[in-house]
Design a protein around this motif. Sequence first.
Motif, PDB file in Angstrom:
ATOM      1  N   UNK A 151      37.549 -23.211  56.921  1.00 27.29           N
ATOM      2  CA  UNK A 151      38.706 -23.982  56.446  1.00 27.29           C
ATOM      3  C   UNK A 151      38.282 -24.943  55.332  1.00 27.29           C
ATOM      4  N   UNK A 152      37.093 -25.529  55.507  1.00 26.91           N
ATOM      5  CA  UNK A 152      36.600 -26.458  54.468  1.00 26.91           C
ATOM      6  C   UNK A 152      36.361 -25.696  53.173  1.00 26.91           C
ATOM      7  N   UNK A 153      35.803 -24.483  53.321  1.00 23.62           N
ATOM      8  CA  UNK A 153      35.543 -23.670  52.117  1.00 23.62           C
ATOM      9  C   UNK A 153      36.855 -23.405  51.349  1.00 23.62           C
ATOM     10  N   UNK A 154      37.872 -23.113  52.114  1.00 22.66           N
ATOM     11  CA  UNK A 154      39.180 -22.873  51.475  1.00 22.66           C
ATOM     12  C   UNK A 154      39.704 -24.160  50.837  1.00 22.66           C
ATOM     13  N   UNK A 175      40.815 -28.159  46.383  1.00 26.90           N
ATOM     14  CA  UNK A 175      40.435 -29.447  45.794  1.00 26.90           C
ATOM     15  C   UNK A 175      40.010 -29.264  44.350  1.00 26.90           C
ATOM     16  N   UNK A 176      39.274 -28.185  44.112  1.00 27.04           N
ATOM     17  CA  UNK A 176      38.809 -27.927  42.746  1.00 27.04           C
ATOM     18  C   UNK A 176      40.018 -27.781  41.790  1.00 27.04           C
ATOM     19  N   UNK A 211      34.878 -35.549  44.989  1.00 25.39           N
ATOM     20  CA  UNK A 211      35.735 -36.166  46.005  1.00 25.39           C
ATOM     21  C   UNK A 211      36.709 -37.155  45.347  1.00 25.39           C
ATOM     22  N   UNK A 212      36.157 -37.976  44.484  1.00 24.42           N
ATOM     23  CA  UNK A 212      36.978 -39.013  43.840  1.00 24.42           C
ATOM     24  C   UNK A 212      38.107 -38.371  43.036  1.00 24.42           C
ATOM     25  N   UNK A 271      27.453 -26.241  45.829  1.00 25.02           N
ATOM     26  CA  UNK A 271      28.779 -26.430  45.215  1.00 25.02           C
ATOM     27  C   UNK A 271      29.338 -27.808  45.594  1.00 25.02           C
ATOM     28  N   UNK A 272      29.512 -28.708  44.635  1.00 24.14           N
ATOM     29  CA  UNK A 272      29.942 -30.078  44.971  1.00 24.14           C
ATOM     30  C   UNK A 272      31.287 -30.128  45.688  1.00 24.14           C
ATOM     31  N   UNK A 273      32.143 -29.133  45.432  1.00 24.49           N
ATOM     32  CA  UNK A 273      33.480 -29.157  46.041  1.00 24.49           C
ATOM     33  C   UNK A 273      33.391 -28.929  47.550  1.00 24.49           C
ATOM     34  N   UNK A 274      32.408 -28.164  47.962  1.00 21.03           N
ATOM     35  CA  UNK A 274      32.226 -27.955  49.410  1.00 21.03           C
ATOM     36  C   UNK A 274      31.899 -29.281  50.100  1.00 21.03           C
ATOM     37  N   UNK A 275      31.061 -30.055  49.467  1.00 24.04           N
ATOM     38  CA  UNK A 275      30.644 -31.331  50.066  1.00 24.04           C
ATOM     39  C   UNK A 275      31.795 -32.337  50.040  1.00 24.04           C
TER      40      UNK A 275
END
Lengths: 443, 361
Positions: free
Chosen positions: A16-19, A24-25, B204-205, B311-315
Amino acid sequence: MKKPDADNSLRRIKEEIRAEAQVARSRAAHNPRAAAAPRAIGEIAPARTAVSIDELARFQFIEFIEHAYSVLLGRSPDSAGLTQQIRLLESGRSKIEILGNLRFSGEGRAVGVRVPWLLPRYLLAKAMHIPLIGYAIEWLVCLGGLPRVLRHQRAADAYHAARDHVLREDLAALGAQMQPLREEIARLDRERSEVVAQMQALGERFVPLHAEIGKAFQEVRELRHLVLSMNHWLASLRQNLAALEAAESEHLRKADAVHADVAARLLEFDPQRPARLRHWAAEFAAGLPPAAEVLDIGGGLDWLQSMSSRGLVVTAINQNTEIGQHIRDAGLTVAVAEPSVVLARIADHSLDAVTILDLASILRGLPAVILLDMMRRIVRPTGQVLFGMGAESATIADRLEGRARAQVDGELIERALQASGFVRIRRLAVDDASYCLIADQPN
Amino acid sequence: MKAAILIPVLTSKDAVGADALAMARILDELGIETRVFCQSSSGVQRRTWPAEEMVAFAGGPDDLVIYHYSTGWPLALDLLRRCRGLRMVKYHNITPPEFFQRYSGDYRTACENGRKELEKVAALGFEMYLGDSSYNLEELIAAGAPRERSRVLAPFHRVQEIVEAEADVALIDALTDGARNFLMVGRVAPNKGHLHLVEAFSAYVRAYAEPARLILLGKVDPRLHAYTEAIRQRIDAHGLGEHVLWIDGASEAQLKAAYLASHVFMLMSEHEGFCVPLVEAMALGTPIVAHASSAIPETLGDAGIAWQEQDPWLYAASAARLFTDDDLRSGLLERGRRRYRQSFSNDVLRQRFVELLEPVL
C-alpha cells in the motif's frame, strides 16, 4: 501463528505504501509549493562553545596538548601533530602560541570554539618572531610588563616569607616528633645488644653438647660397621647353606633314581602283578560312581594306569621324585611330597576313594589310627578305601636303605578298619596269595 | 589469568569505545585483572596503558587479549603475534574507501589501509573471531577467517544510560510545535546517506504539505567539510534551509530529547556494520524507516519498515503512513521494544559474552 500474520500484514502495508508513493510523486509534481517551514529553533549549541585561556593553560606538557586538541578540535591529537606541539613546547614557545596554532588552524576555525582574548595574545606572540622588530617588540613587552613583574615579585616575597615561617614551624614540629623516634631507636639498639649477648651464651653452652653429639656419631659409625660386617657374614652363611642344600638335593635325586630303578627291576620279576592290579582295579571301580575322584598314595604307574583305564580320575602322592616324574610324564596328576602333609591339607569328604597298595611303608611314618581317622575325614559317604598288603617301590627303597621290612598284619588292619567305622570290609585275593582290603565309608 | 583490551583510540561516546569499555567492565566483574591498552584516549574515566606494554602484561599462555578492529593499525598485529594466550578479535567493520573518494583523501587512505589489514587479521590465527553482526563476520570469513571459530556478538552500548538520563526538556518543548520531526542520528559522513535522506524529506514536504522538520544529529567532522557542504547545498537547492535542524556534539540529554520528540527515525545509510542508533530508537520508542543496506536489515529485524530501493518517495510515503496509522506505529514500537529487550539489551549481550569466554574462565 502470530508472526506469519504480522509478516503478511507488514507486507500488505508495504504494498500500500508503494502505491501511495506513486500517488505522492504525481501529487508533488502538481504541487511545487513546499509546506510551511516549522517554527524556527535557535541554534542548538554544541556541548561546549567557549573556554577561557586559564582553563586551557592549567594543564602541563602532553596533558596540556591533548586537552587543547580535545577542546579546540574535538579530537585526540594525531601522532604528527602531537610531536610537533611537543617540540614547540620544548623549544620554549608559550602555551598561548600552541593554543593559537590549534584554534586558528583551518580545522580549528571550522570547529569554532570561542576562546576570549586568545587572538590578540596569539598575534602578539607571533609578532615576537619577526626578525629584529620581533626582538624589539619582545623587549617592549618585557619593559611594559616590568611593573607587573615587580608587583609579582613583591607578592612572591611576601608569600615566601609567610611560607618560610610556616616551614620553620613545621620543621620544629618534625624535630619534636623525631625525639621519641630517636629514643625508640636507642631502645631497640639496646634490645638488639641483649639478644646478641644471649645468643653468644647459648653458643657457649652448645660446645659440650657438640662434643657429646660427636661421640655419639662415632659410636653410631662403629655400630654401623659391625652391622654391615654381620650382614656380610650372614650372606656368606646363606650361600654355604644353599650349596649344601643343593648337594643334598642332588644326592636325594640320585638315590630316588636308584630306588626307582631297583623297584622297577624287582617288580618286573612279579609276573602276576599286571593281572592282579587289573583285577583289583576292576573290583574297586565297580563300587564307585563313574569318574570318581581317587587319591593314591605310593602306588606305581601301572596301578594308576589300571585305575584310569576304568574311568576313575586319579591323583597320586609319591615321595620318590623319579617315580613322580614318570607319573607326570604319563599325563597323570601327582604331588611329590610327604603323604601325611598332603593328607592333612585335603578338605573333608572331598574324595570318592583312597588307595594305598604299600600300606607297610605308610604305616612306618603314620600310625594306623591316625591314617584311618584321616581316611574317615576325607572320603565321602559311600566312598571306598583300598589297602594293599604286598611289596611296592617304597618298601623296596626302605630295604635298600637298610631298614627292616615292615610287617603288616591283615587281620589286625581289618579289625582297625572295623573299629574306625568302615563297613563292608572285604578281602580281594588272587592265586599267588596276595590280597588287598576294600572297605566302604558308611552313608 | 589477566585480560587486555586492545583498541587504537578509546573515546567514551564512540560505539567501538563503548563496546571495549563494557567488555573491560565485565571482565573486571568476573574477577579478572583487566587493562585497556591504546594509543590515545579522551573523555574516559578508566585508566589506560600504552599499547606497547600489552604483551608484557597479558602475553602469557593463560591470558586473554581482545582486539577491537575498526581501523588499520600495524602495531596491533605485531603485538598480537607475540601473545601466546587466547586471542579474540572483534570486527566493527571499516567503511569502504569509495564513500570518501569525493570528499577526503585522508579518510579514503585510512579506510584503504584498514581494509588491507582484513586478510592479515583473518590469517593471524585468532582463537575466536567476533563480529558485531553476521554481515561483519561474513567479511572476515571471506577474508580467510575459519567459520568454526567465528561468532556474532552485537556491540555493548550506552542505550540504557540514555534511557535513564534526563531529557533536555527545553529541546522537547521546542520540537513539539505540531511539525512532523524526522530524525537521523549518526556522524556526518558520506556512507550515512544524508543526501538521500534530504531527498526523501524533500519528497515528504512536497507531497504532503505538512509542517515537517529534519533533525540531523551527529558530529560534524571538519575534515569532511566538503561532504557537509554538499548536504547544505542539497538542502538549499530544495529550499529546505528553515526545515533542517543540525545538532552537532549533542549531549545525552539532547539525544534523548531528539528521540522522544521525533515522529520517525529515518536511516538511509548505505553502509553500517551494526548501527547502534537503530537500537536506541527501538529502546526509546521512535518508529523506524530504513534503507535495507549492509547490516541494517539484520539489526532492524521486523521492528521497522525497510526498503531495498533508495526511491525517496517510498520513504516519504512510509513516514506519512506511520503518522496516520496508529496500529502500524504501535505494532512496530512494540516489536522494537521486544527486539531490544530480547536481543540487544546489555544483560543479554553480557550473558552471550560470558558464554563465549567460558572455555577460558
